[in-house]
Design a protein around this motif. Structure first.
Motif, PDB file in Angstrom:
ATOM      1  N   LEU A 121       0.831  -1.202   0.000  1.00  0.00           N
ATOM      2  CA  LEU A 121       0.000   0.000   0.000  1.00  0.00           C
ATOM      3  C   LEU A 121       0.866   1.252   0.000  1.00  0.00           C
ATOM      4  CD1 LEU A 121      -2.888   1.140   0.162  1.00  0.00           C
ATOM      5  CD2 LEU A 121      -2.651   1.112   2.655  1.00  0.00           C
ATOM      6  N   ALA A 122       1.957   1.225   0.771  1.00  0.00           N
ATOM      7  CA  ALA A 122       2.864   2.377   0.808  1.00  0.00           C
ATOM      8  C   ALA A 122       3.486   2.619  -0.562  1.00  0.00           C
ATOM      9  CB  ALA A 122       3.950   2.148   1.855  1.00  0.00           C
ATOM     10  N   VAL A 123       3.863   1.548  -1.223  1.00  0.00           N
ATOM     11  CA  VAL A 123       4.440   1.678  -2.569  1.00  0.00           C
ATOM     12  C   VAL A 123       3.408   2.247  -3.539  1.00  0.00           C
ATOM     13  CG1 VAL A 123       5.300   0.359  -4.548  1.00  0.00           C
ATOM     14  CG2 VAL A 123       6.165  -0.131  -2.248  1.00  0.00           C
ATOM     15  N   LEU A 124       2.173   1.768  -3.437  1.00  0.00           N
ATOM     16  CA  LEU A 124       1.110   2.254  -4.315  1.00  0.00           C
ATOM     17  C   LEU A 124       0.859   3.738  -4.100  1.00  0.00           C
ATOM     18  CD1 LEU A 124      -1.135   1.775  -6.360  1.00  0.00           C
ATOM     19  CD2 LEU A 124      -2.575   0.914  -4.502  1.00  0.00           C
ATOM     20  N   ASN A 125       0.734   4.153  -2.845  1.00  0.00           N
ATOM     21  CA  ASN A 125       0.481   5.564  -2.555  1.00  0.00           C
ATOM     22  C   ASN A 125       1.647   6.448  -2.992  1.00  0.00           C
ATOM     23  OD1 ASN A 125      -2.116   5.532  -1.481  1.00  0.00           O
ATOM     24  ND2 ASN A 125      -1.407   4.948   0.536  1.00  0.00           N
ATOM     25  N   ALA A 126       2.874   5.995  -2.705  1.00  0.00           N
ATOM     26  CA  ALA A 126       4.050   6.782  -3.085  1.00  0.00           C
ATOM     27  C   ALA A 126       4.150   6.902  -4.604  1.00  0.00           C
ATOM     28  CB  ALA A 126       5.315   6.136  -2.520  1.00  0.00           C
ATOM     29  N   SER A 127       3.816   5.829  -5.297  1.00  0.00           N
ATOM     30  CA  SER A 127       3.864   5.849  -6.760  1.00  0.00           C
ATOM     31  C   SER A 127       2.839   6.816  -7.331  1.00  0.00           C
ATOM     32  CB  SER A 127       3.620   4.442  -7.312  1.00  0.00           C
ATOM     33  OG  SER A 127       4.618   3.543  -6.867  1.00  0.00           O
ATOM     34  N   LEU A 128       1.642   6.837  -6.736  1.00  0.00           N
ATOM     35  CA  LEU A 128       0.610   7.766  -7.195  1.00  0.00           C
ATOM     36  C   LEU A 128       1.044   9.217  -6.982  1.00  0.00           C
ATOM     37  CD1 LEU A 128      -2.657   5.997  -6.020  1.00  0.00           C
ATOM     38  CD2 LEU A 128      -2.034   6.550  -8.371  1.00  0.00           C
ATOM     39  N   LEU A 129       1.663   9.487  -5.831  1.00  0.00           N
ATOM     40  CA  LEU A 129       2.143  10.845  -5.577  1.00  0.00           C
ATOM     41  C   LEU A 129       3.208  11.241  -6.590  1.00  0.00           C
ATOM     42  CD1 LEU A 129       2.426  11.168  -1.689  1.00  0.00           C
ATOM     43  CD2 LEU A 129       0.764  12.223  -3.221  1.00  0.00           C
ATOM     44  N   ALA A 130       4.115  10.311  -6.898  1.00  0.00           N
ATOM     45  CA  ALA A 130       5.160  10.596  -7.877  1.00  0.00           C
ATOM     46  C   ALA A 130       4.551  10.868  -9.250  1.00  0.00           C
ATOM     47  CB  ALA A 130       6.137   9.424  -7.946  1.00  0.00           C
ATOM     48  N   LEU A 131       3.520  10.111  -9.608  1.00  0.00           N
ATOM     49  CA  LEU A 131       2.857  10.312 -10.893  1.00  0.00           C
ATOM     50  C   LEU A 131       2.191  11.681 -10.954  1.00  0.00           C
ATOM     51  CD1 LEU A 131       1.916   9.129 -13.626  1.00  0.00           C
ATOM     52  CD2 LEU A 131      -0.083   8.218 -12.407  1.00  0.00           C
ATOM     53  N   LEU A 132       1.520  12.078  -9.861  1.00  0.00           N
ATOM     54  CA  LEU A 132       0.867  13.387  -9.842  1.00  0.00           C
ATOM     55  C   LEU A 132       1.894  14.510  -9.857  1.00  0.00           C
ATOM     56  CD1 LEU A 132      -1.993  12.631  -7.288  1.00  0.00           C
ATOM     57  CD2 LEU A 132      -2.174  12.854  -9.779  1.00  0.00           C
ATOM     58  N   GLU A 133       3.033  14.300  -9.212  1.00  0.00           N
ATOM     59  CA  GLU A 133       4.107  15.302  -9.259  1.00  0.00           C
ATOM     60  C   GLU A 133       4.611  15.463 -10.693  1.00  0.00           C
ATOM     61  OE1 GLU A 133       6.877  18.098  -7.720  1.00  0.00           O
ATOM     62  OE2 GLU A 133       5.091  17.185  -6.823  1.00  0.00           O
ATOM     63  N   LEU A 134       4.751  14.355 -11.396  1.00  0.00           N
ATOM     64  CA  LEU A 134       5.154  14.421 -12.808  1.00  0.00           C
ATOM     65  C   LEU A 134       4.116  15.192 -13.613  1.00  0.00           C
ATOM     66  CD1 LEU A 134       7.011  13.406 -15.157  1.00  0.00           C
ATOM     67  CD2 LEU A 134       5.488  11.428 -15.321  1.00  0.00           C
ATOM     68  N   TRP A 135       2.852  14.922 -13.354  1.00  0.00           N
ATOM     69  CA  TRP A 135       1.769  15.600 -14.070  1.00  0.00           C
ATOM     70  C   TRP A 135       1.817  17.108 -13.837  1.00  0.00           C
ATOM     71  CZ3 TRP A 135      -2.629  18.241 -12.199  1.00  0.00           C
ATOM     72  CH2 TRP A 135      -3.632  18.489 -13.150  1.00  0.00           C
ATOM     73  N   LEU A 136       2.181  17.519 -12.615  1.00  0.00           N
ATOM     74  CA  LEU A 136       2.234  18.941 -12.285  1.00  0.00           C
ATOM     75  C   LEU A 136       3.459  19.630 -12.864  1.00  0.00           C
ATOM     76  CD1 LEU A 136       1.134  18.927  -8.538  1.00  0.00           C
ATOM     77  CD2 LEU A 136      -0.013  20.162 -10.375  1.00  0.00           C
ATOM     78  N   THR A 137       4.604  18.985 -12.772  1.00  0.00           N
ATOM     79  CA  THR A 137       5.861  19.652 -13.102  1.00  0.00           C
ATOM     80  C   THR A 137       6.285  19.459 -14.556  1.00  0.00           C
ATOM     81  OG1 THR A 137       7.127  17.717 -12.341  1.00  0.00           O
ATOM     82  CG2 THR A 137       6.686  19.466 -10.736  1.00  0.00           C
TER      83      THR A 137
END
Length: 212
Positions: A156-172
């Motif tokens: 679950l931690a990996v899934l959540n961290a991966s989603l945050l990284a994906l959203l950061e990519l989407w923003l930046t």
């Protein structure tokens, strides 16, 4: 003296409205800068409520900002869940949730900023449907044998961290192909959770619901 039913309803409605106003104000602050150092007075002024009203709902700013993150997570999770519809396969749900994340983010930029600034600590502590739904899917996947995971909490931690990284990519990196990145991430996660490479790839490329 007992309150009448109508008086009691008005009281509870106003109390609920005051709490929502405080949470909205906290969400705005988190989305703007992530700075939780704002004074309680400034938060109350932004919410357009009395200073004393704050303590009728939250014992401290920490509880308020935690509630704001949980509220954002719930809204975000509900939006993703709406598009997942009646999917039952946990692998398909995880892949779909990851791939839907950037599309949902486009219509809810404030929530993405809140998640960006809040970090994993508050997200793991939140009771929003994003976390609850993900946990349910991971646990279901393990119980059904779809996922081969020794540590559900780590998954679950990996899934959540991966989603945050994906959203950061989407923003930046708005020029990046977010759909492709989300599909690649979904494939990687499914493979890491134990699915054969070919099946992980197929699920990560399955058409998403129309209108998303």
């Amino acid at each position: 003296m007992l309150m009448s039913a109508s008086t009691s309803n008005r009281f509870h409605r106003r109390r609920s409205e005051t709490r929502r106003a405080l949470v909205r104000a906290a969400r705005q602050i988190l989305a703007e800068s992530g700075d939780t150092g704002a004074s309680i007075r400034s938060i109350a002024e932004r919410a357009d409520v009395g200073l004393g009203s704050f303590y009728n709902h939250f014992p401290s700013k920490r509880e308020l900002f935690d509630a704001a993150v949980a509220d954002a997570l719930e809204e975000y999770g509900e939006a993703v869940e709406e598009h997942l519809g009646t999917l039952e396969d946990p692998a398909e749900r995880v892949a779909g949730g990851v791939r839907l994340s950037t599309r949902v983010a486009a219509s809810r930029p404030q929530i993405v900023q809140i998640l960006r600034y809040s970090g994993l600590g508050r997200i793991h502590a939140g009771r929003g449907l994003l976390t609850c739904s993900a946990r349910r899917d991971v646990e279901h996947g393990i119980a059904s044998g779809r996922f081969v995971v020794a540590d559900p909490a780590l998954a679950l931690a990996v899934l959540n961290a991966s989603l945050l990284a994906l959203l950061e990519l989407w923003l930046t990196q708005p020029e990046a192909d977010s759909d492709q990145a989300a599909g690649t991430l979904a494939e990687m996660l499914l493979h890491a959770f134990g699915l054969p490479p070919a099946e992980a790839r197929a699920l990560a490329r399955r058409p998403l619901p129309s209108g998303v």
